[in-house]
Enzyme design. Structure first.
Site, PDB file in Angstrom:
ATOM      1  N   THR A 134       0.807  -1.222   0.000  1.00  0.00           N
ATOM      2  CA  THR A 134       0.000   0.000   0.000  1.00  0.00           C
ATOM      3  C   THR A 134       0.841   1.273   0.000  1.00  0.00           C
ATOM      4  O   THR A 134       0.301   2.364   0.170  1.00  0.00           O
ATOM      5  CB  THR A 134      -0.919   0.003   1.225  1.00  0.00           C
ATOM      6  OG1 THR A 134      -0.113  -0.140   2.420  1.00  0.00           O
ATOM      7  CG2 THR A 134      -1.921  -1.143   1.169  1.00  0.00           C
ATOM      8  N   GLU A 135       2.152   1.140  -0.212  1.00  0.00           N
ATOM      9  CA  GLU A 135       3.040   2.292  -0.083  1.00  0.00           C
ATOM     10  C   GLU A 135       2.640   3.465  -0.978  1.00  0.00           C
ATOM     11  O   GLU A 135       2.742   4.633  -0.559  1.00  0.00           O
ATOM     12  CB  GLU A 135       4.481   1.870  -0.390  1.00  0.00           C
ATOM     13  CG  GLU A 135       5.146   1.055   0.705  1.00  0.00           C
ATOM     14  CD  GLU A 135       4.896  -0.446   0.584  1.00  0.00           C
ATOM     15  OE1 GLU A 135       5.638  -1.214   1.219  1.00  0.00           O
ATOM     16  OE2 GLU A 135       3.955  -0.836  -0.148  1.00  0.00           O
ATOM     17  N   VAL A 136       2.205   3.194  -2.213  1.00  0.00           N
ATOM     18  CA  VAL A 136       1.889   4.297  -3.127  1.00  0.00           C
ATOM     19  C   VAL A 136       0.718   5.131  -2.631  1.00  0.00           C
ATOM     20  O   VAL A 136       0.553   6.279  -3.041  1.00  0.00           O
ATOM     21  CB  VAL A 136       1.592   3.776  -4.552  1.00  0.00           C
ATOM     22  CG1 VAL A 136       2.841   3.174  -5.165  1.00  0.00           C
ATOM     23  CG2 VAL A 136       0.436   2.790  -4.564  1.00  0.00           C
ATOM     24  N   ILE A 138       0.395   6.284   0.331  1.00  0.00           N
ATOM     25  CA  ILE A 138       0.859   7.305   1.271  1.00  0.00           C
ATOM     26  C   ILE A 138       2.079   8.041   0.710  1.00  0.00           C
ATOM     27  O   ILE A 138       2.847   8.654   1.458  1.00  0.00           O
ATOM     28  CB  ILE A 138       1.177   6.716   2.664  1.00  0.00           C
ATOM     29  CG1 ILE A 138       2.311   5.674   2.576  1.00  0.00           C
ATOM     30  CG2 ILE A 138      -0.059   6.116   3.296  1.00  0.00           C
ATOM     31  CD1 ILE A 138       2.862   5.272   3.933  1.00  0.00           C
ATOM     32  N   PHE A 140       4.755   6.802  -0.697  1.00  0.00           N
ATOM     33  CA  PHE A 140       6.012   6.108  -0.469  1.00  0.00           C
ATOM     34  C   PHE A 140       6.274   5.167  -1.644  1.00  0.00           C
ATOM     35  O   PHE A 140       5.437   5.018  -2.544  1.00  0.00           O
ATOM     36  CB  PHE A 140       5.946   5.342   0.855  1.00  0.00           C
ATOM     37  CG  PHE A 140       7.276   4.903   1.386  1.00  0.00           C
ATOM     38  CD1 PHE A 140       8.302   5.812   1.557  1.00  0.00           C
ATOM     39  CD2 PHE A 140       7.500   3.576   1.734  1.00  0.00           C
ATOM     40  CE1 PHE A 140       9.535   5.424   2.045  1.00  0.00           C
ATOM     41  CE2 PHE A 140       8.727   3.169   2.230  1.00  0.00           C
ATOM     42  CZ  PHE A 140       9.748   4.089   2.385  1.00  0.00           C
TER      43      PHE A 140
END
Length: 258
Positions: A134-136, A138, A140
């Site tokens: 799920t980084e994208v 936030i 990241f």
């Protein structure tokens, strides 16, 4: 003070257990360091043949915790570099460990938590577990994980997972090749133990280590260079004590216990 991770062995199996259930087993620098130390310990232990990574509570790992993310906002570039290197060392130590590593995923594995599972050799999961990066969402980038994930899944699937940030269920993760086996919550521990015990008794530790080394090395080589590497390991293996023991047992039709 409660240990962030626990280490114990039984029947030549090392169990490394993430122990932050109140924080959804989220990763912070202390936990990353403890896990790295335990994996290196298992790698050095001649009495350990298989390592199982598991977690207490309802979530395998939710990735980085909120307190850690808040601290990132005030980090210097030097702090960020040290922190990123520590995470790299953890993932790399699991991926290259000369022992077979099994992830026992009994809850959601998100972001860095999904990265932990993806670098293990074999992944068992419960049907209700969710997986994803799920980084994208936030702002990241799942940079370190991408290096390992492309090797496991191929570019197409990795683009889908990393660029969308969406979560997938265990059945989908299995079809993608992210996990190997699905087992009900009431059965997963027994199934992991049974699988690990079969490997302890049935495969050569030397062969596992060399096979993992071969798989790691040949992926970035040309066909010709990969065949040369295979020849080198083949010759090395033929002169090993495990190979001589195994061939003798096969020819004499004796049951072999490794």
């Amino acid at each position: 003070m409660t240990q962030l991770a626990e280490y114990n062995t039984d029947n030549r199996i090392a169990y490394i257990t993430i122990n932050r259930p109140e924080k959804r087993n989220a990763l912070n620098p202390e936990l990353v360091g403890a896990l790295t130390d335990y994996f290196l310990k298992a790698g050095r232990d001649d009495d350990v043949k298989v390592v199982v990574l598991r977690a207490r509570g309802k979530v395998f790992s939710a990735g980085a915790d909120l307190e850690y993310l808040q601290k990132l906002q005030n980090n210097s570039p030097e702090d960020d570099l040290d922190d990123t290197i520590a995470i790299k060392e953890l993932l790399y130590s699991i991926y290259t460990l000369p022992k077979l590593v099994i992830a026992q995923v009994e809850g959601h594995a998100i972001a860095g938590g999904c990265g932990l599972a993806a670098v293990c050799d074999i992944v068992f999961a419960v049907p209700e577990a969710k997986f994803g990066y799920t980084e994208v969402k936030i702002g990241f980038v799942p940079a370190l994980v991408a290096c390992f994930l492309v090797r496991r899944l191929g570019e197409g699937r990795v683009r889908e997972l990393l660029l969308s940030g969406e979560l997938i269920d265990a059945a989908t993760a299995s079809s993608y090749g992210l996990i190997n086996f699905i087992a009900d919550k009431s059965e997963i521990a027994a199934q992991v133990r049974g699988y690990a015990e079969r490997l302890v008794a049935g495969v050569s530790g030397q062969s596992v280590a060399l096979t993992k080394q071969l798989i790691h090395n040949v992926q970035n080589l040309s066909l010709e260079a990969s065949l040369d590497e295979a020849i080198r390991l083949n010759v090395q293996t033929r002169s090993s004590s495990d190979c001589k023991k195994g061939i003798t047992s096969f020819l004499e039709k004796n049951k072999l216990e490794w």
